[in-house]
Design a protein around this motif. Structure first.
Motif, short mmCIF file in Angstrom:
data_model
loop_
_atom_site.label_atom_id
_atom_site.label_comp_id
_atom_site.label_asym_id
_atom_site.label_seq_id
_atom_site.Cartn_x
_atom_site.Cartn_y
_atom_site.Cartn_z
N VAL A 114 0.83 -1.21 0.00
CA VAL A 114 0.00 0.00 0.00
C VAL A 114 0.86 1.25 0.00
O VAL A 114 0.62 2.20 -0.75
N ARG A 172 2.70 2.22 -3.45
CA ARG A 172 1.81 2.82 -4.46
C ARG A 172 1.41 4.23 -4.06
O ARG A 172 1.31 5.13 -4.90
N THR A 173 1.16 4.45 -2.79
CA THR A 173 0.77 5.79 -2.32
C THR A 173 1.90 6.79 -2.53
O THR A 173 1.69 7.90 -3.04
N HIS A 197 1.57 10.02 -5.42
CA HIS A 197 1.54 11.42 -4.99
C HIS A 197 2.87 12.13 -5.25
O HIS A 197 2.88 13.32 -5.61
N ILE A 210 0.12 11.34 1.60
CA ILE A 210 0.83 10.11 1.97
C ILE A 210 0.60 9.79 3.44
O ILE A 210 0.30 8.65 3.81
N VAL A 238 -3.05 8.42 4.03
CA VAL A 238 -3.22 7.00 3.68
C VAL A 238 -2.48 6.10 4.65
O VAL A 238 -3.02 5.09 5.13
#
Length: 342
Positions: free
Chosen positions: A224, A227-228, A232, A268, A271
């Motif tokens: 996770v 990808r975050t 961004h 970021i 999340v």
């Protein structure tokens, strides 16, 4: 007081006022769900041969006497007194003692898994963002999707099978060997307690036992986070002010980590915070797979035993952690980006 300080204080005050309302909603939903589940918990605990007097006493212990409204008010009254109830299956042990006993193991696993995830995701996410559409970017995105999509319990079983059974490098369960005494309790986190007290043998064994479950859960979180960070940071690096910073001759690491990193940090952190807030729930399957004596494993046991006070208390405790993390994130994001306060 400046205008920025005033807006930040107003923002924090509003979030603090919403905190008890959010926790009340969680407690109410939990109360309703536990009472609409089919089956009688008293029958499940005592069986059909128990006398009526014993059954009534059990109903009183579970808070199931009186009307639903009375039960609800009694339940809220307990929460306001910070009374999470008393376990039925653990010989009358208060739920607060169960939390104090089992939570340090869950916290140690969660912290270790988070460190593993950050150690993997930050360099890979930055590398993918600074090399878009390259083989490195493609490989990183593919790996992050796979690690997030594969069930954590399956990863745990494969890690146990390869590194624990076939190679014998790591133990497949528990926090310490059965023959080793626990380090002197200070925080309840074995690795920290052993390091503080100079118990190097216990420290080595604690880290040895922690390695496989932490890496298993950390890999899932890293999927996770990578990808975050990539999404961004890539978006910010396309901004005109980044091109201007590069045109000034600034070094690339300064452009990425100082100029772009600050503006990419808010989404970021949001999340990551949401993932960390739900880390206790995600650790549940990991704890069960590795026989890790944490709070999530205790929750599974309580559900199987129909120990409703423990289930209610632990879920409210987990929800409190998630809400507190969310509050801290809101405050941190508002401090980093003043636009959020308005």
């Amino acid at each position: 007081m400046s205008r920025q300080e005033s807006s930040l204080r107003r923002f924090v005050t509003t979030r603090l006022l919403l905190l008890p309302a959010t926790l009340w909603m969680v407690a109410t939903i939990l109360f309703v769900l536990l009472r609409i589940v089919p089956g009688d918990p008293v029958d499940a605990i005592l069986g059909p041969r128990a006398s009526e007097a014993v059954r009534e006493q059990m109903r009183a212990d579970l808070g199931l006497t009186g009307s639903l409204w009375v039960q609800y008010l009694n339940y809220l009254g307990q929460l306001l007194r910070l009374d999470l109830g008393t376990s039925i299956s653990s010989t009358g042990k208060p739920v607060r003692e169960i939390i104090a006993t089992f939570f340090p193991a869950s916290a140690e696993l969660a912290i270790a898994a988070l460190l593993v995830a950050l150690a993997i995701s930050i360099p890979l996410g930055v590398l993918a963002a600074t090399h878009p559409r390259s083989p490195v970017d493609t490989a990183t995105r593919t790996a992050s999707i796979l690690t997030y999509a594969i069930p954590v319990f399956w990863v745990g079983m494969m890690v146990q099978l390869v590194f624990g059974v076939y190679l014998g490098w790591f133990p497949i369960g528990n926090r310490l060997p059965v023959s080793m005494a626990e380090p002197r309790a200070i925080t309840g986190l074995y690795a920290i307690d052993a390091a503080v007290t100079g118990n190097w043998a216990a420290l080595g064994e604690a880290l040895h036992h922690l390695a496989m479950p932490a890496v298993t859960l950390g890999l899932v979180l890293a999927g996770v986070f990578v990808r975050t960070i990539r999404v961004h940071l890539t978006e910010v690096l396309r901004s005109p002010y980044i091109a201007a910073a590069r045109a000034k001759g600034l070094r690339e690491w300064r452009v990425v980590f100082v100029h772009a990193g600050r503006n990419a940090l808010v989404p970021i952190l949001t999340v990551m915070g949401l993932v960390v807030a739900s880390l206790m729930g995600g650790a549940l399957l990991t704890e069960v797979t590795f026989s890790w004596p944490g709070l999530a494993s205790r929750l599974i046991l309580a559900i199987g035993q129909r120990d409703y006070p423990v289930v209610q208390g632990l879920v409210v405790f987990f929800a409190s952690i998630a809400i507190a993390v969310s509050l801290l994130l809101d405050i941190l994001n508002a401090y980093i980006d003043p636009r959020i306060r308005y």
